[in-house]
Scaffold this motif. Structure first.
Motif, PDB file in Angstrom:
ATOM      1  N   PHE A   1      -9.357  -3.652  -4.004  1.00 52.15           N
ATOM      2  CA  PHE A   1      -9.210  -3.116  -5.571  1.00 52.15           C
ATOM      3  C   PHE A   1      -7.155  -2.029  -5.991  1.00 52.15           C
ATOM      4  N   VAL A   2      -7.199  -3.033  -6.224  1.00 52.43           N
ATOM      5  CA  VAL A   2      -5.601  -2.357  -6.869  1.00 52.43           C
ATOM      6  C   VAL A   2      -5.679  -1.273  -7.571  1.00 52.43           C
ATOM      7  N   GLY A   3      -4.896  -0.206  -6.888  1.00 46.23           N
ATOM      8  CA  GLY A   3      -5.405   1.546  -7.697  1.00 46.23           C
ATOM      9  C   GLY A   3      -6.347   1.603  -7.201  1.00 46.23           C
ATOM     10  N   HIS A   4      -7.270   1.243  -6.532  1.00 48.21           N
ATOM     11  CA  HIS A   4      -7.763   1.889  -5.888  1.00 48.21           C
ATOM     12  C   HIS A   4      -7.798   2.629  -3.859  1.00 48.21           C
ATOM     13  N   PRO A   5      -8.145   3.168  -3.260  1.00 50.43           N
ATOM     14  CA  PRO A   5      -8.021   2.897  -2.074  1.00 50.43           C
ATOM     15  C   PRO A   5      -8.157   1.927  -0.670  1.00 50.43           C
TER      16      PRO A   5
ATOM     17  N   GLU B   1      -3.475   4.409  -1.111  1.00 49.79           N
ATOM     18  CA  GLU B   1      -3.393   3.397  -2.858  1.00 49.79           C
ATOM     19  C   GLU B   1      -3.238   2.185  -2.157  1.00 49.79           C
ATOM     20  N   LEU B   2      -4.147   0.843  -2.424  1.00 49.16           N
ATOM     21  CA  LEU B   2      -3.479  -0.023  -2.389  1.00 49.16           C
ATOM     22  C   LEU B   2      -2.679  -0.575  -3.786  1.00 49.16           C
TER      23      LEU B   2
ATOM     24  N   GLU C   1     -14.967   5.830  -3.846  1.00 47.66           N
ATOM     25  CA  GLU C   1     -14.435   6.259  -2.239  1.00 47.66           C
ATOM     26  C   GLU C   1     -14.838   6.718  -1.164  1.00 47.66           C
ATOM     27  N   VAL C   2     -14.505   6.414  -0.717  1.00 44.44           N
ATOM     28  CA  VAL C   2     -14.884   6.898   1.254  1.00 44.44           C
ATOM     29  C   VAL C   2     -13.868   8.043   0.963  1.00 44.44           C
TER      30      VAL C   2
ATOM     31  N   THR D   1       0.727  -1.101  -0.352  1.00 50.99           N
ATOM     32  CA  THR D   1      -0.270   0.764  -0.106  1.00 50.99           C
ATOM     33  C   THR D   1       0.620   1.154  -0.033  1.00 50.99           C
ATOM     34  N   ARG D   2       0.537   2.690  -0.406  1.00 48.83           N
ATOM     35  CA  ARG D   2       0.899   3.810  -0.398  1.00 48.83           C
ATOM     36  C   ARG D   2       0.246   4.771   0.203  1.00 48.83           C
ATOM     37  N   ASN D   3       0.345   5.740   1.158  1.00 47.94           N
ATOM     38  CA  ASN D   3       0.100   6.669   1.759  1.00 47.94           C
ATOM     39  C   ASN D   3       1.009   7.824   1.336  1.00 47.94           C
TER      40      ASN D   3
END
Length: 990
Positions: A744-748, A727-728, A807-808, A693-695
């Protein structure tokens, strides 16, 4: 000559620059505020410390000169706690946010997390419950992990805290320092992977005469808003429009019952804290006791806490210090299982009373018979109902510190943490209580848990300033800790008497159950080595380097140890000579940091796999079998994160305007993830290191003094703004989608995977028969992602492939505060805001079963479609359904999550110290009036419902259907209503 430099409160100031006036001879105070310098007997000493007023003190032949520096405007809390020590803020190179205890007290609360909400950039406080005594979800710079914990580490008075943050009395807190980036948190190793909250409690001062402090308030609570249910006439119209149900024997078109009004009760909140502090020449102490009680507007639901705290610091000779800190609390929670669903789902045209005026036991609706919930009914239950949790926690730190003779600045310190928490849970529901069937068996449950924790830390510290220019601080640490947890749970039916309640389930005449899934026992431990070096040159150039190595019992053999570095640097540009002529800049600092942290926060024994039990019947024989539900993994290792942090700190116009800007990127790899197995394997899952993941995000904080004591007026204001982009990046085995978990890859990490409402179908709309065969005008229209034929017609009907990823998380969020003072009066307002994101309200969605639009039960008051009202937001009553709800009904519960909320407003008065106050023996007296949760602006959800737009539940709570949302998501459910509180308080010192 020697001396000590302190602030007005008596706290030592490390790093104060001391120069002999007219020379270059100088020195700097050490971590205890002590200095030593050779000077002529007739010299003058100049004391300088950023944020404090400069002082010129004549020596006059003295051998000891102690100095108290007065704070300058906007001092910015110059000394901050950075973990195993303190640092001048101008020398801090990592990302550290600080708040004083008096700032926290501006929002009276039972939990410090409530007081922090919206006050610190990059720290998100989300409400998980509105029940009294509940805690908030804390996320520092976003969510990193999928299955491991994302909760930050709490450190209380230097020792990692083994309890819950709700166990700490906010009125005992002197300051809070929050470590946000890896270069700051690396010193705490794996425990600090999600950020660190350092809490320092109040202590006495050496040489201080005994001082008694009292802080107390009492308040009344009123509903912020009722849940927006239909009244009688609106419900009659809905039932007629739906055409599905007719009135029962208990329902009448001319009845209009407000079930919420019959259920809610008056409520209060109160807090009282009394402490005594003081000291002798070589000792200091502080002891205090506190009481807090918070009642809900739901009958029988409340929370009480009694706390006791003590601290002692004693010098023995010239080289030894010993002391302890003890925090203890006992709390009782009542009525947490009392639900609102039975109240909200009642038909508003049902009469709750019998002909003789007594309250009916149940009310009949078309397909349901419902127990009647009113305040009087619940209060009259007596011994027939109880839901009570009792908890006692004792958190204790003992320390001994020895200065090494002959080596200036070298000290050894041992910290011993001894922690204990026990909890007793009990529930009893009498025969027929809360049930439509008067002979429903009584049920009872009791659970007991015990957590013990010990931690030992050995610290060797060397702190020395050379030639008045080079400051060196070196810390070496070895630590170990162990946590044991045990929980037992038993339930039973058919208790012979209400008097027994849950206190002796052995007397139960019905089934007794000991569910193995509700029992637990675990032991886990950590061992760590750490070294840190902090160096500064002339307060211009700063460098900090940390290296830490942790071993966790929760991970596999050969994978238990993990080592990681962290480094950060800072440059105080404002201290350079080329900035001398830039008078409006008081402080300008650039800093950059890189670090690694790791996470082992999975349940113990995940490396060993898991067995579950299953009962079998072999003829008349009963047996229990075991089967593998989770595979072992002898390669399970650390989840780790790498973070880059860039920051700029500034202070302008004689510190009238100050602030900071930060940008960070954090990559988390080797995620601790429960990997699902195919059904053919016969095993559900196993824990593994997979995924990434990335923040990344930015944070802005600004504080300013707009008016500075002009004709008695002062006006200060502050604002913080931050954004986190989560992002995942990767899942296991190159997988792009984990549909069952909504990853889902590419989404939070936190998203909604569902149909997206884009309106309602209208009469004459093309493609209705293609996209929704059998559909009707007025039904929900959702987004179609399929292909189209050459003539523009859709090629297929709406199906599961048309679900959208929504997105939440908000686009940005933050908070603000302002304080206006005129002479002895002051007014403070504090608020929070966020923009964008998706708010989930199960009240409006299908999972809540309160927006069925059929007239079967009570319904949310919504603007629904009719042939005469085609511009409505909500669908036609009695239209196409899925189960008991309108088709795609969950899409009705998604709202724009934006809001601006004023959280507290306070008007206070500080009595002058002269005159009658002196004659009473009081040193300080302040009275104030506070309104909490006064109003909300710019919230689409508030505009729709009139309700508080903050979440109050997890997705598997306070709903009729628990499997339609991921349980990790926060929602608005049918929880205890939010309130608006009116408090009167008093603070005094004598």
């Amino acid at each position: 000559m020697t001396g000590t430099v302190t602030d007005p409160a008596g706290e030592p100031l490390p790093g104060v620059n001391i120069v002999v006036q007219g020379t270059i001879t100088g020195t700097i105070t050490n971590v205890d505020g002590v200095y030593s310098i050779e000077v002529p007997a007739d010299a003058n000493l100049v004391f300088n410390f950023i944020g404090f007023q400069s002082e010129i003190i004549p020596v006059e032949g003295r051998q000891t000169v102690d100095v108290v520096l007065q704070e300058e405007l906007m001092s910015l809390d110059e000394v901050v706690v950075v973990g195993y020590g303190t640092q001048r803020q101008e020398a801090v190179t990592g990302s550290v946010a600080s708040m004083r205890g008096d700032e926290l007290s501006e929002v009276p609360s039972s939990n410090v997390s409530e007081a922090l909400q919206g006050r610190v950039a990059g720290v998100q406080m989300s409400r998980t419950s509105t029940k009294p005594g509940s805690e908030m979800q804390i996320r520092i710079r976003g969510t990193r992990s999928l299955n491991a914990s994302n909760d930050p580490l709490v450190v209380l008075d230097g020792i990692p805290f083994a309890g819950s943050i709700g166990d700490i009395n906010p009125n005992d807190i002197k300051s809070i320092d929050i470590l946000k980036d890896a270069s700051s948190t690396a010193i705490y190793g794996s425990r600090g992977a999600n950020g660190v909250i350092l809490i320092t409690t109040e202590k006495g001062q050496k040489g201080q005469t005994a001082t008694v402090n009292y802080h107390g308030y009492y308040g009344v609570k009123s509903l912020f808003a009722e849940y927006p249910m239909m009244d009688g006439p609106d419900f009659v119209a809905l039932r007629q429009a739906a055409g599905q149900f007719t009135n029962t024997v208990d329902e009448f078109d001319d009845v209009n019952t407000d079930w919420q009004d019959l259920f809610y009760s008056s409520a209060m909140v109160t807090s009282h804290d009394l402490s005594v502090s003081g000291g002798t020449e070589k000792a200091s102490y502080n002891f205090g006791v506190g009481y807090y009680k918070d009642e809900a507007v739901i009958p029988g639901q409340n929370y009480e806490r009694i706390s006791f705290r003590g601290t002692l610091d004693q010098e023995i000779g010239d080289y030894v210090r010993v002391g302890f800190t003890s925090n203890n609390n006992y709390s009782v929670s009542n009525g947490n299982n009392m639900s609102l669903y039975g109240v909200l789902s009642m038909s508003p045209i049902a009469d709750p009373f019998n002909e003789d005026g007594t309250t009916q036991r149940t009310v009949n609706m078309p397909l349901d018979e419902q127990w009647v919930y009113t305040e009087d009914v619940v209060n009259d239950l007596g011994d027939a109902w109880i839901d009570q949790d009792k908890a006692f926690g004792s958190y204790n730190t003992l320390f001994a510190e020895v200065g090494i003779p002959g080596i200036e600045g070298l000290k050894y310190r041992a910290n011993l943490g001894l922690n204990f928490r026990t909890k007793n849970e009990g529930e009893y529901t009498g025969e027929g209580v809360f049930s439509s069937n008067p002979t429903t068996e009584s049920t009872a449950m009791v659970a007991n848990s015990l957590t013990t924790n010990w931690a030992i830390e050995n610290l060797l510290t060397y702190d020395r300033t050379f030639n008045g220019k080079h400051n060196l601080n070196v810390v070496a640490l070895y630590s170990a800790e162990e946590t044991r947890y045990n929980r037992s749970h038993i339930s039973a039916k058919n208790i012979p008497s209400d008097k027994f309640q849950f206190y002796n389930l052995g007397h139960a005449q019905g089934e007794k159950t000991i569910n193995p899934d509700n029992q637990d026992y675990s032991v886990s431990g950590l061992m760590s080595w750490m070294g840190r070096v902090m160096y500064s040159y002339q307060s211009k150039y700063m460098l900090m380097a940390t290296f830490r190595s942790d071993a966790s019992s929760r991970l596999a053999e050969g994978k238990k140890w993990h080592s990681y570095p962290a480094v950060s640097a800072g440059w105080n540009i404002s201290e350079e000579s080329f900035m001398d002529d830039v008078a409006f800049v008081n402080r300008l600092k650039f800093r950059v940091g890189y670090g690694q942290t790791s996470n082992q926060a999975v349940e113990p024994y995940k490396t060993l796999g898991r067995l579950n039990m299953r009962p079998y019947n072999f003829g008349s024989e009963y047996a229990t079998g075991m089967y593998v539900s989770e595979l072992p993994n002898d390669e399970l290792g650390w989840e780790f994160s790498e973070t880059w942090n860039y920051g700029i700190d500034f202070s302008l116009l004689r510190h009238r305007l100050s602030g900071s800007f930060e940008y960070y990127v954090q990559n988390t790899k080797d995620l601790l993830l429960s990997v699902n197995m195919p059904g053919t394997s016969g095993v559900g899952s196993y824990m593994a290191n997979v995924g990434e993941t990335r923040n990344k995000g930015f944070e802005i904080s600004l504080n300013g003094v707009i008016i500075d004591d002009r004709n008695g007026w002062t006006w200060e204001a502050g604002i913080n703004l931050y954004s986190n982009n989560n992002e995942l990046i990767a899942l296991s085995s190159g997988q792009e989608v984990d549909e069952s978990n909504w990853w889902f890859v590419g989404h939070p990490i936190n998203v909604i995977y569902d149909y997206e409402r884009i309106g309602l179908w209208q009469e004459g709309d093309p493609y209705l028969d293609i996209l929704e065969p059998g559909g009707n005008a007025g039904m929900i229209k959702v987004k179609y992602d399929g292909e189209y034929n050459e003539d523009g017609t859709p090629v297929r009907r709406i199906g599961s492939d048309d679900r959208q990823i929504m997105e939440v998380d908000p686009n940005f969020q933050g908070g603000f505060n302002t304080r206006v003072a005129y002479k002895n009066f002051d007014f403070t307002a504090i608020g929070a805001f966020q923009n964008g994101g998706t708010l989930i309200s199960t009240l409006y969605s299908a999972s809540g079963y309160l927006n069925m639009l059929s007239g079967r039960r009570g319904n949310v008051d919504v603007d629904y479609w009719t042939p005469q009202n085609t511009g409505a937001r909500y669908p036609k009553p009695g239209g196409l359904t899925s189960g008991d709800n309108p088709k795609y009904g969950n899409s009705l519960g998604y709202f724009d999550a934006s809001y601006l909320k004023v959280r507290a407003m306070t008007l206070g008065y500080n009595f002058d110290r002269d005159g009658w106050l002196d004659r009473t023996g009081l040193n300080n007296l302040r009275v104030y009036f506070t309104v909490q949760n006064p109003f909300v602006l710019f919230s689409p959800y508030y505009d729709e419902s009139g309700m508080d737009p903050e979440t109050n539940s997890y997705a598997d709570e306070n709903v009729a259907v628990t499997d339609q949302m991921q349980e990790r998501l926060l929602t608005i459910g049918t929880n205890t209503p939010s309130t608006r509180n009116f408090l009167f308080g008093i603070n005094l010192t004598f």
